[in-house]
Design an enzyme around this catalytic site. Sequence first.
Site, PDB file in Angstrom:
ATOM      1  CB  THR A 108      -4.257 -20.465   2.533  1.00 17.84           C
ATOM      2  OG1 THR A 108      -2.931 -20.491   2.002  1.00 17.84           O
ATOM      3  CG2 THR A 108      -5.218 -21.009   1.495  1.00 17.84           C
ATOM      4  CE  LYS A 183      -1.522 -22.559  -0.668  1.00 25.56           C
ATOM      5  NZ  LYS A 183      -1.326 -22.122   0.710  1.00 25.56           N
ATOM      6  CE  LYS A 251      -6.807 -22.944   6.305  1.00 30.23           C
ATOM      7  NZ  LYS A 251      -5.911 -21.903   5.733  1.00 30.23           N
TER       8      LYS A 251
END
Lengths: 309, 309
Positions: A108, A183, A251
Amino acid sequence: MFQNISQSIADRSIHIGWIGLGVMGKPMAQHLLDAGYHLRVYSRTPSKAKPLLDRGASFGITAADVAKHCDVVFTMVGYPADVDEVYFGAKGIFKSTRPQQILIDMTTTQPFLAQRIAMQAQRCGCVSLDIPVSGGDVGAREGKLSMMVGGDEDAFRNVGPLLSHFGTNMVYQGGAGAGQHAKMCNQIVIAGTMIGTCEAMMYGYKAGLDMHVVLQSIASGAAGCWTLNNLVPRMLDRNFEPGFFVDHFIKDMQIALEESRRMGLKLEGLQLAHQLYEKTSQLGYGKKGTHALLLALEQLARNDRSQTI
Amino acid sequence: MFQNISQSIADRSIHIGWIGLGVMGKPMAQHLLDAGYHLRVYSRTPSKAKPLLDRGASFGITAADVAKHCDVVFTMVGYPADVDEVYFGAKGIFKSTRPQQILIDMTTTQPFLAQRIAMQAQRCGCVSLDIPVSGGDVGAREGKLSMMVGGDEDAFRNVGPLLSHFGTNMVYQGGAGAGQHAKMCNQIVIAGTMIGTCEAMMYGYKAGLDMHVVLQSIASGAAGCWTLNNLVPRMLDRNFEPGFFVDHFIKDMQIALEESRRMGLKLEGLQLAHQLYEKTSQLGYGKKGTHALLLALEQLARNDRSQTI
């Protein structure tokens, strides 16, 4: 364009590279080994490769070395800086790519980085896919990940048989970066459900309710969500092990915030979630599961003299 | 204590009062009529009672009049002020309660108000229950509500056969006010899932994704929630009809915020949701469904010169 690859997947003659053997990457690579493929692996921490080497994988001494020997290269590393390094670094993939190679980043990471990889791949005559996943370490081990696919659609169709070892839900979302964007949508929804759920827990505890019993009332209705069903039972057991690391979630939210700023969009709920999770990490819970937000809210409430918990 | 009531429920000789014939109350009262019970109804707007009177219900000219003639009295009105009025007002229920009567408020209202009703009921020798529901107008019509029960547990067990006409999920949460508190937990979770979902929609649109396709990737994973499955399809159709009114959700969040302040608890996610929904109502969407938050976020983004949507 990819008939050769399709055929070599079918007859197991394809050479597959795997870069990144963390909590996600290792079980995914193992699924490919189990399925009978030739695997060349690379990890910054070579000891992590041992179980795979014992089962027949070869070791690449650099990411470039893996790329040199393989037709399809998967990367599943940690942070965007790691992705940048394994693709563009001095010993990175792009030092030894060749035409018709397929590069698949499953980390990701930033949609913008996925687009940079795609452009560089095009210059080298190969193609790239960005396929971040959801489902966590359990999904990776059980081969039940959901895959959000961006990049070259033809390449995606051809590597489908490889991806099918990781899960059954693989959806093509659009050109380079679209998998990462999808995502981000996933993570933005989760940011909301985590805040709602943890605040409801705070409220319920304070009101003297038995949250096991509250769960029986609310889990199947309009408040119903994966978080209620899967993480609240762990909260009730005071089990805050990951699952999905707080620091990795931070993150992801940073990427979503940067990206939304770049697009001129202000997402206040996401900003709040990011702030609260930053505090959660600062309190020492960065390596706990995302439901440790509850621990942080409890601690913040105790330290806040305006609150009386 | 309530054997007589239990018996009179079984043989349909019980007299049931129903106060409040709005979008929720009317179908619920009709279920009781359908089941063959004697019903005496009251509504501030008498015309709303007509379909029930046509089917055999009698009309009470005041809440007090309903209470005077009935063994069990249900209330399902709008705002806490309405609940206060029908119980404590000059023509309210407490003007004519009698021992062993069971008073059941199904409005979503303040836990504190439920406790006041319980105390007053005790003084009159009767008992009360607070049983807010979730499941909306559809759940009310289909008899599929989830009921969160606070108050006298013995009374709850005895009126169970009446409640079963409204739904099958009825869970006892604790003493007076606990039903309302459990409902607040429900609404706090929803506040989070609504923000997360609507912000994900904003992000996805801006990133150029097809949100129908994104939904295929994310609805069954860790982001999965009732809101994604039930309200996003309506958002995608640009259908913002209620469902559940924005203005009623604001009322619920105000109760939860007041109550959490009273308990010394700061819930930042809930505060943000309340602010955003206040703006949604101010933009004219108070009578739209809660997923009209998306409309408001879109409009706010257009009006905000720092955003470029």
